[in-house]
Scaffold this active site. Structure first.
Site, PDB file in Angstrom:
ATOM      1  N   SER A  51       0.828  -1.195   0.000  1.00 62.79           N
ATOM      2  CA  SER A  51       0.000   0.000   0.000  1.00 62.79           C
ATOM      3  C   SER A  51       0.876   1.264   0.000  1.00 62.79           C
ATOM      4  O   SER A  51       1.723   1.429  -0.862  1.00 62.79           O
ATOM      5  CB  SER A  51      -0.970  -0.049   1.191  1.00 62.79           C
ATOM      6  OG  SER A  51      -2.045   0.835   1.017  1.00 62.79           O
ATOM      7  N   ASP A  58      -5.924  -3.581  -2.599  1.00 63.90           N
ATOM      8  CA  ASP A  58      -4.893  -3.311  -1.593  1.00 63.90           C
ATOM      9  C   ASP A  58      -4.305  -4.588  -0.973  1.00 63.90           C
ATOM     10  O   ASP A  58      -5.027  -5.473  -0.510  1.00 63.90           O
ATOM     11  CB  ASP A  58      -5.524  -2.467  -0.482  1.00 63.90           C
ATOM     12  CG  ASP A  58      -4.501  -1.741   0.362  1.00 63.90           C
ATOM     13  OD1 ASP A  58      -3.430  -2.310   0.635  1.00 63.90           O
ATOM     14  OD2 ASP A  58      -4.763  -0.597   0.763  1.00 63.90           O
TER      15      ASP A  58
END
Length: 302
Positions: free
Chosen positions: A42, A155
Site C-alpha cells: 500500500s 490493496d
C-alpha cells in the site's frame, strides 16, 4: 570468505501514516544502514518504489509541502467500484518519481496486492512499477480495483500489511520491518470534549451535527436530546485500522522480522496526507529508538 548479509527493508501499509517510511529510510541511510532489497504494501509500496528508484529525498520535499488542497487535487472522484479512480495520483507518480519497470530500479523492489476474486496474495515484482503500486494501494471502497490477468487487484493490506515473507523470498538475510498499526485503534472515535478537546457549544453543535455524529433522539421524558454516533469517515477509518492491526499481528507472529520499527502515529487520520512533516519526523525518531537493536542484529549476522 563469509559474504555480507543482505539487508531487507519492509514498509507496511497505513494510509497517511505511511509518510513515516520516508523518515525511516533516511535515518537508516544516515546511520550507514543501506537496504539491499525492499518490499512494500500500500503506502509502503508507494514510498518503497520511490526509494528503490533513488528518489526518496525528492519525495520528502514534495510530501513536506503538501497541503490539504494538494491532496484533494490528486483524487479523481469515481462512483464505480470506489470513490477514487487513482489515475491522477499514479500519473503524477509516473511523471515525477517512477516510470519504469522493476528491472530498471536501483534497488530490487517488490510489492503485494490482493486478488479480489480468490483472496490470494499476489506478489508484484515484474513489469511496470507504477501500475504495481497502483494495485497495492487500491483500498476497497476508496480506490477502484486494478485489472490484472483477467481479474482485479486491490490493496495488499487485506492479506499481508507488512510483507516480511516477500522480503525473505527476495533473499534478504536480515529483515527490518516498519509497522504503522501500533497505536491506531480507537483514536478516531473520540467524542467532542474528550481527551482535552473543548466541549462543543450547543448552538454550534446544532448547526454541525453531521461533523460530530450528533443525532436527535427522543428520551424517556418525551423530549429530544442529542445522541452521539461516530461519523462515517471515523467509522470507516477505525474499521480499517482494526482489520489491519489484526492481520498484521497474525502475519508477524508467523513471519517475524529481525527488527520491528513502530512509529507512533495513531493521531493521524486515514486521509491526513498533508501532515507529512509530522509523520516523517516520527519515522526518524522511531529508527533512533531501535538503532541499538538494529546494529546488534546486523552485527550478529556479520
Amino acid at each position: 570468505m563469509k559474504r555480507k548479509p543482505k539487508i531487507g527493508l519492509v514498509l507496511g501499509s497505513g494510509s497517511a501514516r505511511g509518510w513515516a517510511h520516508i523518515g525511516v529510510v533516511q535515518a537508516l541511510v544516515t546511520a550507514g544502514i543501506k537496504p539491499d532489497v525492499v518490499s512494500g504494501c500500500s503506502i509502503g509500496a508507494f514510498v518503497g518504489a520511490a526509494y528503490a528508484n533513488g528518489d526518496i529525498d525528492k519525495l520528502e520535499r514534495w510530501v513536506s509541502i503538501l497541503t490539504r488542497q494538494d491532496v484533494v487535487s490528486l483524487l479523481d472522484v469515481s462512483w464505480r467500484s470506489g470513490f477514487i479512480k487513482g489515475n491522477k495520483l499514479i500519473q503524477f507518480f509516473e511523471e515525477h518519481f517512477v516510470n519504469r519497470d522493476f528491472s530498471e530500479l536501483q534497488i530490487p523492489f517488490a510489492c503485494v496486492a490482493t486478488d479480489l476474486e480468490s483472496g490470494r496474495e499476489i506478489w508484484l515484482r515484474e513489469g511496470n512499477v507504477a501500475r504495481a503500486v497502483r494495485a497495492s494501494i487500491a483500498l476497497p471502497g476508496l480506490f477502484t480495483p486494478v485489472p490484472h490477468n483477467g481479474g482485479f487487484l486491490v490493496d495488499g493490506a487485506l492479506v499481508n500489511p507488512v510483507p516480511v515473507s516477500l522480503c525473505r523470498a527476495n533473499e534478504a538475510d536480515i529483515v527490518i520491518a516498519v509497522d504503522l498499526t501500533s497505536d491506531v485503534i480507537g483514536r478516531t472515535l473520540q467524542k467532542p470534549g474528550e481527551n482535552g478537546q473543548s466541549p462543543t457549544p450547543a448552538s454550534w453543535a446544532k448547526k454541525n451535527r453531521s461533523q460530530f455524529g450528533l443525532r436527535p433522539e427522543k428520551n424517556s421524558a418525551g423530549g429530544v436530546q442529542d445522541t452521539w454516533l461516530p461519523p462515517l469517515l471515523a467509522t470507516l477509518s477505525t474499521s480499517i485500522n482494526i482489520m489491519q492491526v489484526r492481520i498484521t499481528r497474525s502475519r508477524l507472529a508467523g513471519e517475524p522480522a529481525d527488527v520491528l520499527i513502530v512509529p507512533r502515529l495513531g493521531q493521524l487520520g486515514l486521509m491526513d496526507y498533508h501532515r507529512g512533516e509530522e509523520a516523517i519526523a516520527e519515522g526518524r525518531e522511531a529508527v533512533q529508538r531501535m538503532l541499538p537493536l538494529i546494529k546488534a542484529a546486523l552485527g550478529q549476522a556479520a
